[in-house]
Each structure stands twice: as structure tokens, then as C-alpha cells.
Design a protein around this motif. Structure first.
Motif, PDB file in Angstrom:
ATOM      1  N   ASP A 162      10.032  -4.864  -2.177  1.00  0.00           N
ATOM      2  CA  ASP A 162       9.165  -5.718  -2.016  1.00  0.00           C
ATOM      3  C   ASP A 162       9.825  -6.725  -0.668  1.00  0.00           C
ATOM      4  N   MET A 183       5.801  -3.027  -0.772  1.00  0.00           N
ATOM      5  CA  MET A 183       4.775  -3.940  -1.545  1.00  0.00           C
ATOM      6  C   MET A 183       5.533  -4.937   0.186  1.00  0.00           C
ATOM      7  N   ASP A 185       5.090  -8.938   2.708  1.00  0.00           N
ATOM      8  CA  ASP A 185       4.507 -10.040   2.601  1.00  0.00           C
ATOM      9  C   ASP A 185       3.969 -10.047   4.600  1.00  0.00           C
ATOM     10  N   GLU A 220       0.914  -2.412  -0.751  1.00  0.00           N
ATOM     11  CA  GLU A 220       0.175  -3.742  -1.169  1.00  0.00           C
ATOM     12  C   GLU A 220       0.456  -4.607   0.006  1.00  0.00           C
ATOM     13  N   ARG A 222       0.325  -8.625   0.869  1.00  0.00           N
ATOM     14  CA  ARG A 222       0.160  -9.824   0.352  1.00  0.00           C
ATOM     15  C   ARG A 222       0.803 -11.231   1.204  1.00  0.00           C
ATOM     16  N   ARG A 253      -3.133  -8.519  -2.047  1.00  0.00           N
ATOM     17  CA  ARG A 253      -3.569  -9.306  -2.561  1.00  0.00           C
ATOM     18  C   ARG A 253      -2.393 -10.645  -2.033  1.00  0.00           C
ATOM     19  N   ASN A 255      -2.385 -14.526  -2.649  1.00  0.00           N
ATOM     20  CA  ASN A 255      -1.320 -15.214  -3.624  1.00  0.00           C
ATOM     21  C   ASN A 255      -2.119 -16.930  -3.296  1.00  0.00           C
TER      22      ASN A 255
END
Length: 300
Positions: A162, A183, A185, A220, A222, A253, A255
Motif C-alpha cells: 500500500d 494499492m 493513493d 487498486e 484509491r 476505491r 474513500n
């Protein structure tokens, strides 16, 4: 002349270990939080993972349980000592630390971390390394994942990272052979917005996303939606066009920003409501996105 073989042991500074998580990658995962980050996000939900303790000792006198002390190590330097048995985890030390650090970090060798993985291996489907920014301790991650893949009792576990996406291409290629997925960001679309939120530009982030996508290792992306702060809605057409070019297996994803854990000016920012996150999801889906994941819970 006799030559002595010197073995260098890779050691990581670990903020926390979660033996079980179902939100940090697919399945049930052991999650390793590494200390230290190269971003300074205004909205960081774990600000105590940013800095690395310099043993200044400012936190010692504030500990109500007397779980912290300062001593001289073998080199004559001051060192903050944490006694886990006394600690009540009130987190006063985190609140008063001037470095956004954590005196409760622990040092793990790869072998010590492997022992933790083995202890939990029957109950998990994989291991996720996060932070802070995990890739600042890339050698540890690479060695840990390599050992997991080489162990017949552990090689069924998936190994994931991540990350904020700031690692260089050379770094990603180093860990790629033992990486099952990442994953990443994406803090903002426009460089200016990203710079304002994080203190860094987003050029490396897009290079990371493109490289991982090419290697089929991008699990993913994010997006943290902060109303009136992040620029995802203002840039929705360009954002959706870019995301739609990623592998169909890549999750997007969403958030919803909340105030839990944040400090400073971000406490004045508006939280993201369920309606606002749903609007963003629908805008992406309207533009052809097929793999949008909504938050399981939105507090507001």
C-alpha cells in the motif's frame, strides 16, 4: 590474510502490526505498518507515522503510565525506551511529539517478521505492507516477500504494498518479481492541488500507476474525496478517461474524508457525506467505470 565474512541484516522500523484486516487488500491480511513517510499530507489520518523518532525525550515526562524513559545506549547517545507492559496506549506521546513520530516503534529483522507471518499463516490469505510510506524501507519489503515466496509453508500468501506511489521505476522493478499487487493513493488529479495537499508533485504517482498497470500488478487506485479540497469532481472527465484505460481488474476505491485522526487545518475541512461520495461514484460510473468500490461505512 584471513577475510571475515560480514552479514548485513535488513531491519525495519515498524509502527504497528495488525494480525487481521479485511480492508487492506483482498481476503484476510496481516498488515505491517512501517514508520516514516516522504509526504506531509495536511489530511493524514495517521500523522504519527510520518516522522522517525530522534529520541529527543519530549514525550517521556508526559506519559501518565511511566511507560517511557530515556537512557544512554552503548554509544553514549540518549535513547527513548518504551515498556509495552506498562503502556495503556492512551497515545499521549503521539499527541505531544514535535516530529509527528512514535516512540512505540519496534525494530524487526526479516526473520523476526517471518516468525510473525508464520504464526498467523493459517488464518490469513496474504501480507500487506503499508505505512507511513512503506517503500521507504524497500529492501526490507523485498527480502521479506522473497522469503515468503521461497517458503513452501508460506508461498500461498499474496504479497502486496500500500503506497503513495512515490517510488521510482527502478525501485518498483526491484520488488516486482515478488509482488502480487499494489494499492496506490491518487491524492489529487492536478499537480498544483496534489502539491498543496501533500507537499510533493504527482509525476511519480502517474508513472507508478502506469508501470504497475503494464505489469498487471495494479490492484487498486484509491481516491480520498474531500469536498471543496480535492479536485476529482472538477476534473471528472479527465479522471474517468484515465482510470478507464487501466486494466479492468483494477479497483477504484473511493474513500470519504472524515476528521478521525487528522490534525491542524484539516480539522476545519468539510467531511464527506454519504450523498457526496455516492455522487462521485455515479459520475465515474456514468463515464464508463465498471469497478468502483464505495466505502463500507460513511460516518456522516
Amino acid at each position: 590474510m584471513n577475510k571475515r565474512l560480514i552479514t548485513v541484516t535488513t531491519v525495519a522500523t515498524v509502527s504497528k502490526i495488525l494480525n487481521f484486516s479485511c480492508v487492506d487488500g483482498p481476503g484476510n491480511r496481516l498488515v505491517i505498518f512501517l514508520q516514516g513517510c516522504n509526504y506531509r499530507c495536511k489530511n493524514c489520518h495517521n500523522p504519527h507515522t510520518i516522522g522517525v523518532c530522534d529520541h529527543c525525550g519530549d514525550c517521556v515526562s508526559h506519559c501518565p503510565a511511566n511507560a517511557l524513559s530515556i537512557r544512554q545506549n552503548g554509544s553514549g547517545k540518549s535513547q527513548v525506551i518504551w515498556e509495552p507492559a506498562l503502556c495503556t496506549h492512551c497515545d499521549t506521546c503521539l499527541d505531544v511529539c514535535p516530529k509527528q513520530s512514535n516512540p512505540k516503534t519496534q525494530r524487526y529483522t526479516v526473520e523476526e517478521m517471518l516468525a510473525v507471518v508464520r504464526k498467523n499463516s493459517l488464518f490469513i490469505t496474504g501480507v500487506t505492507v503499508t505505512g507511513g510510506e512503506a517503500t521507504l524501507q524497500l529492501n526490507f519489503i523485498t527480502e521479506l516477500f522473497t522469503q515468503i515466496k521461497a517458503d513452501p509453508a508460506l508461498n500461498h500468501l499474496t504479497c502486496m504494498i500500500d503506497s503513495n506511489g512515490s517510488l521510482s521505476e527502478t525501485g518498483w522493478l526491484k520488488v516486482m518479481p515478488v509482488l502480487d499487487g499494489a494499492m496506490i493513493d491518487l491524492k489529487a488529479w492536478q499537480e498544483e492541488t496534489h502539491q498543496w495537499i501533500t507537499g510533493r508533485d504527482n509525476h511519480r504517482v502517474f508513472k507508478t500507476l502506469n508501470l504497475l498497470a503494464e505489469q498487471q500488478k495494479l490492484h487498486e487506485v484509491r481516491l480520498l474525496h474531500i469536498p471543496s479540497v480535492t479536485d476529482f469532481q472538477a476534473e471528472i472527465d479527465d479522471l474517468a478517461d484515465y482510470l478507464s484505460q487501466l486494466p479492468i481488474s483494477t479497483q477504484v476505491r473511493l474513500n470519504a474524508f472524515q476528521h478521525h485522526g487528522v490534525t491542524g487545518e484539516a480539522l476545519e475541512w468539510p467531511i464527506c457525506t454519504k450523498e457526496e461520495i455516492e455522487t462521485l461514484a455515479q459520475q465515474l460510473e456514468k463515464r464508463g467505470m465498471k469497478n468502483v468500490v464505495r466505502p463500507a461505512v460513511v460516518l456522516s
